[in-house]
Design a protein around this motif. Structure first.
Motif, PDB file in Angstrom:
ATOM      1  N   ALA A  88       4.513  49.517 100.369  1.00  0.00           N
ATOM      2  CA  ALA A  88       3.571  48.437 100.651  1.00  0.00           C
ATOM      3  C   ALA A  88       2.636  48.809 101.790  1.00  0.00           C
ATOM      4  O   ALA A  88       1.429  48.552 101.738  1.00  0.00           O
ATOM      5  CB  ALA A  88       4.330  47.150 100.978  1.00  0.00           C
ATOM      6  N   VAL A  89       3.191  49.423 102.839  1.00  0.00           N
ATOM      7  CA  VAL A  89       2.342  49.821 103.968  1.00  0.00           C
ATOM      8  C   VAL A  89       1.378  50.930 103.529  1.00  0.00           C
ATOM      9  O   VAL A  89       0.189  50.916 103.869  1.00  0.00           O
ATOM     10  CB  VAL A  89       3.202  50.265 105.168  1.00  0.00           C
ATOM     11  N   ALA A  90       1.868  51.864 102.758  1.00  0.00           N
ATOM     12  CA  ALA A  90       0.989  52.933 102.261  1.00  0.00           C
ATOM     13  C   ALA A  90      -0.158  52.373 101.431  1.00  0.00           C
ATOM     14  O   ALA A  90      -1.252  52.949 101.387  1.00  0.00           O
ATOM     15  CB  ALA A  90       1.795  53.931 101.441  1.00  0.00           C
ATOM     16  N   ALA A  91       0.070  51.234 100.787  1.00  0.00           N
ATOM     17  CA  ALA A  91      -0.961  50.612  99.955  1.00  0.00           C
ATOM     18  C   ALA A  91      -1.899  49.708 100.747  1.00  0.00           C
ATOM     19  O   ALA A  91      -2.878  49.205 100.191  1.00  0.00           O
ATOM     20  CB  ALA A  91      -0.302  49.802  98.830  1.00  0.00           C
ATOM     21  N   ALA A 123      -2.884  53.839 103.436  1.00  0.00           N
ATOM     22  CA  ALA A 123      -3.967  52.899 103.708  1.00  0.00           C
ATOM     23  C   ALA A 123      -3.589  51.859 104.754  1.00  0.00           C
ATOM     24  O   ALA A 123      -4.426  51.059 105.156  1.00  0.00           O
ATOM     25  CB  ALA A 123      -4.376  52.199 102.408  1.00  0.00           C
ATOM     26  N   GLY A 124      -2.335  51.861 105.200  1.00  0.00           N
ATOM     27  CA  GLY A 124      -1.861  50.841 106.128  1.00  0.00           C
ATOM     28  C   GLY A 124      -1.929  51.288 107.578  1.00  0.00           C
ATOM     29  O   GLY A 124      -1.902  52.483 107.889  1.00  0.00           O
ATOM     30  N   LYS A 125      -2.006  50.305 108.470  1.00  0.00           N
ATOM     31  CA  LYS A 125      -2.016  50.565 109.908  1.00  0.00           C
ATOM     32  C   LYS A 125      -0.686  50.099 110.509  1.00  0.00           C
ATOM     33  O   LYS A 125      -0.122  49.089 110.101  1.00  0.00           O
ATOM     34  CB  LYS A 125      -3.174  49.830 110.573  1.00  0.00           C
ATOM     35  N   VAL A 126      -0.218  50.858 111.508  1.00  0.00           N
ATOM     36  CA  VAL A 126       1.067  50.580 112.155  1.00  0.00           C
ATOM     37  C   VAL A 126       0.843  50.467 113.663  1.00  0.00           C
ATOM     38  O   VAL A 126       0.157  51.305 114.259  1.00  0.00           O
ATOM     39  CB  VAL A 126       2.084  51.708 111.863  1.00  0.00           C
ATOM     40  N   PHE A 127       1.431  49.437 114.272  1.00  0.00           N
ATOM     41  CA  PHE A 127       1.413  49.272 115.734  1.00  0.00           C
ATOM     42  C   PHE A 127       2.842  49.110 116.226  1.00  0.00           C
ATOM     43  O   PHE A 127       3.617  48.334 115.660  1.00  0.00           O
ATOM     44  CB  PHE A 127       0.617  48.038 116.148  1.00  0.00           C
ATOM     45  N   VAL A 128       3.187  49.848 117.287  1.00  0.00           N
ATOM     46  CA  VAL A 128       4.528  49.786 117.866  1.00  0.00           C
ATOM     47  C   VAL A 128       4.418  49.720 119.385  1.00  0.00           C
ATOM     48  O   VAL A 128       3.636  50.461 119.990  1.00  0.00           O
ATOM     49  CB  VAL A 128       5.366  51.026 117.472  1.00  0.00           C
TER      50      VAL A 128
END
Length: 227
Positions: free
Chosen positions: A86-89, A194-199
């Protein structure tokens, strides 16, 4: 007057696991800001939500606060595959502290997140968090100055492809090798397909996240990660 046909964005808050990280109380801090930004917020207390491909495809942001507890619960292969795909999409993914970094050991999940908690000193420390000068204009940290935190200081393994927005200096004794203190990432972003990640590594207690700079940084991070 024409009626707007814009579809509101959707945020999914996934919370549970070890109660020591206050998954309900900490996520409740940020739900009002998400709603104020126009998100419809859904809350899930089961990791099986990551198996719902249709739901995740329609979700613009996943906010996760799920730390491993005594049972060492990990993502199943199906749960991990659903979330990572899902995140990759394009679905955004964001979270803080153990709710993301001490959550699961699944390799695909860790590759997506870009970091893994290893150790923290047994006592709370007051430590300085420094905004990375080369990314000071990034929308998550723009206008924020360096700040102090009194909480757990995380030692982590992190991915070299992370965009590190803030760091702290970790005492060399905590690295087990001696020598000089070493910089340790505190907040980063990355892309996963295509997804963005914040940590962010800050957020052991509700009080940590209520501190004004930490709260601003975290809220901005959640909004930045959203599709």
């Amino acid at each position: 007057m024409p009626v707007s046909s814009a579809v509101p964005r959707s945020a999914l808050v996934v919370r549970g696991g070890w109660e020591g990280h206050a998954p309900v109380a900490t996520t409740e801090l940020f739900i009002p800001a998400l709603r104020a930004a126009g998100f419809v917020v859904e809350v899930a207390d089961s990791l099986d939500v990551y198996c719902d491909a249709e739901l995740l495809a329609g979700t613009d942001l996943v906010v996760q606060c799920w730390s491993e507890g005594e049972r060492r619960e990990d993502l199943t292969e199906k749960q991990s595959a659903g979330l990572v795909a899902a995140v990759a999409a394009g679905t955004g993914f964001a979270g803080w502290h153990g709710g993301v970094l001490a959550a699961f050991r699944n390799p695909d999940y860790l590759r997506m997140v870009g970091g893994l908690f290893l150790f923290h000193p047994p006592e709370f420390l007051t430590y300085r968090v420094e905004i990375a000068a080369e990314h000071a204009g990034h929308p998550i940290v723009a206008g924020l100055g360096d700040f102090d935190v009194h909480s757990e200081q995380y030692w982590m393994l992190t991915d070299a492809r992370n965009t590190v927005l803030a760091t702290t200096s970790v005492d060399a004794r905590d690295g087990g090798q001696g020598g000089d203190a070493v910089p340790m990432p505190v907040a980063w972003t990355r892309r996963w397909g295509a997804g963005k990640v914040f940590v962010s590594a800050v957020g052991h207690r509700v009080e940590d996240l209520r501190e004004s700079t930490v709260r601003t940084l975290t809220e901005r991070g959640l909004l930045w990660a959203a599709r």
